[in-house]
Write an enzyme that holds these catalytic residues in place. Structure first.
Site, PDB file in Angstrom:
ATOM      1  N   CYS A 116       0.820  -1.199   0.000  1.00  0.00           N
ATOM      2  CA  CYS A 116       0.000   0.000   0.000  1.00  0.00           C
ATOM      3  C   CYS A 116       0.865   1.265   0.000  1.00  0.00           C
ATOM      4  O   CYS A 116       1.460   1.603  -1.013  1.00  0.00           O
ATOM      5  CB  CYS A 116      -1.002  -0.037   1.140  1.00  0.00           C
ATOM      6  SG  CYS A 116      -2.402   1.095   0.908  1.00  0.00           S
ATOM      7  N   HIS A 224      -3.762  -5.349   0.589  1.00  0.00           N
ATOM      8  CA  HIS A 224      -3.234  -5.689   1.917  1.00  0.00           C
ATOM      9  C   HIS A 224      -3.170  -7.205   2.117  1.00  0.00           C
ATOM     10  O   HIS A 224      -4.043  -7.801   2.751  1.00  0.00           O
ATOM     11  CB  HIS A 224      -4.095  -5.038   3.002  1.00  0.00           C
ATOM     12  CG  HIS A 224      -3.905  -3.568   3.109  1.00  0.00           C
ATOM     13  ND1 HIS A 224      -3.012  -2.988   3.981  1.00  0.00           N
ATOM     14  CD2 HIS A 224      -4.465  -2.542   2.419  1.00  0.00           C
ATOM     15  CE1 HIS A 224      -3.041  -1.673   3.839  1.00  0.00           C
ATOM     16  NE2 HIS A 224      -3.915  -1.374   2.895  1.00  0.00           N
ATOM     17  N   GLU A 226      -1.282  -8.745   4.039  1.00  0.00           N
ATOM     18  CA  GLU A 226      -0.953  -9.073   5.434  1.00  0.00           C
ATOM     19  C   GLU A 226      -2.182  -9.414   6.263  1.00  0.00           C
ATOM     20  O   GLU A 226      -2.080 -10.063   7.313  1.00  0.00           O
ATOM     21  CB  GLU A 226      -0.186  -7.910   6.077  1.00  0.00           C
ATOM     22  CG  GLU A 226      -1.032  -6.759   6.608  1.00  0.00           C
ATOM     23  CD  GLU A 226      -1.632  -5.842   5.555  1.00  0.00           C
ATOM     24  OE1 GLU A 226      -2.441  -4.960   5.915  1.00  0.00           O
ATOM     25  OE2 GLU A 226      -1.290  -5.994   4.371  1.00  0.00           O
TER      26      GLU A 226
END
Length: 254
Positions: A116, A224, A226
């Protein structure tokens, strides 16, 4: 998982966040845990509030660099634009640390992963710029999350990205398209020299990049991965690949 003494060390730069009248340096758990649990690396959290004077000493300890997302925007003056989003927070200390960090990591041949804001930092550091308001640009969708939604919904799958056919990233993912979440108001406008796209959103916005002429692992994505990475097969492959590159770097460095 490699033994503790052989794990690669990966720099993660922290960001500013005010709390109860005090300035904090922070890093969200969700970025750290996949680096530890999937990549098999040791995170070294680096404060950005004291300037970049000790940057090279930090890099002496590193086998890789991982630039996370954040709630702040990059200062547009750093890519030659006026600020069109004054209501959004900025973190100039992080900007002024991460931009030289990207360049120095590349010079040292360190594996580099950006998520990001981290992807946008890499692009700006190498001479590119960004759309400050993707949602206001003709032809582009609104890639922001709905603030009224639960966190689970915000980080749920939002749209598909098409992977560049024949690329190493498409081969790694094993698919031509993958579903991703979407929580960003800004995105790449002009891609920096030396960078190339690896994935596009349905509206044509660049969603993943690499540096094909560099020998080391480079990857940055706008979504994202993660978030609940251990439950997402595409995120697992991504973080495993980064971890493998960092281990290889550690072995090369002796």
């Amino acid at each position: 998982m490699p033994s503790t003494h052989t794990k690669p060390v990966v720099l993660m730069t922290m960001g500013a966040q005010p709390r109860n009248g005090h300035p904090y340096q922070v890093m969200t758990h969700k970025y750290i845990t996949p680096l530890v649990e999937i990549s098999g690396c040791v995170p070294l959290l680096v404060p950005t509030c004291c300037g970049a004077e000790d940057l090279e000493q930090y890099l002496d300890l590193a086998d890789g660099v991982y630039l996370s997302g954040a709630g702040s925007n990059i200062d547009p003056a750093l890519y030659g634009q006026e600020n069109l989003t004054p209501e959004k927070t900025q973190d100039r200390d992080r900007d002024l640390f991460d931009i030289p960090l990207v360049r120095a990591a590349i010079d040292r041949g360190l594996p580099l992963l950006g998520i990001c804001r981290g992807m946008q930092e890499i692009n700006v550091a190498l001479g590119g710029d960004i759309h400050q308001k993707v949602y206001s640009e003709p032809g582009y969708a609104d890639h922001r999350e709905d603030s009224e939604d639960s966190v689970e919904d915000q980080y749920g799958h939002s749209h598909q990205v098409s992977l560049v056919p024949g690329s190493w990233f498409a081969e790694l993912m094993g698919e031509d398209q993958i579903p991703v979440n979407s929580l960003h108001g800004q995105g790449i406008k002009t891609l920096a020299k030396g960078l190339a796209p690896l994935a596009y959103a349905e509206d044509g916005l660049i969603e993943a990049i690499h540096a094909p002429e560099l020998p080391q692992f480079t990857l940055a994505v706008q979504w994202h991965p993660e978030w609940k990475a251990s439950e997402n097969p595409h995120s697992i492959k991504l973080f495993e690949a980064f971890g493998a590159a960092c281990r290889e770097r550690r072995l090369q460095a002796g």
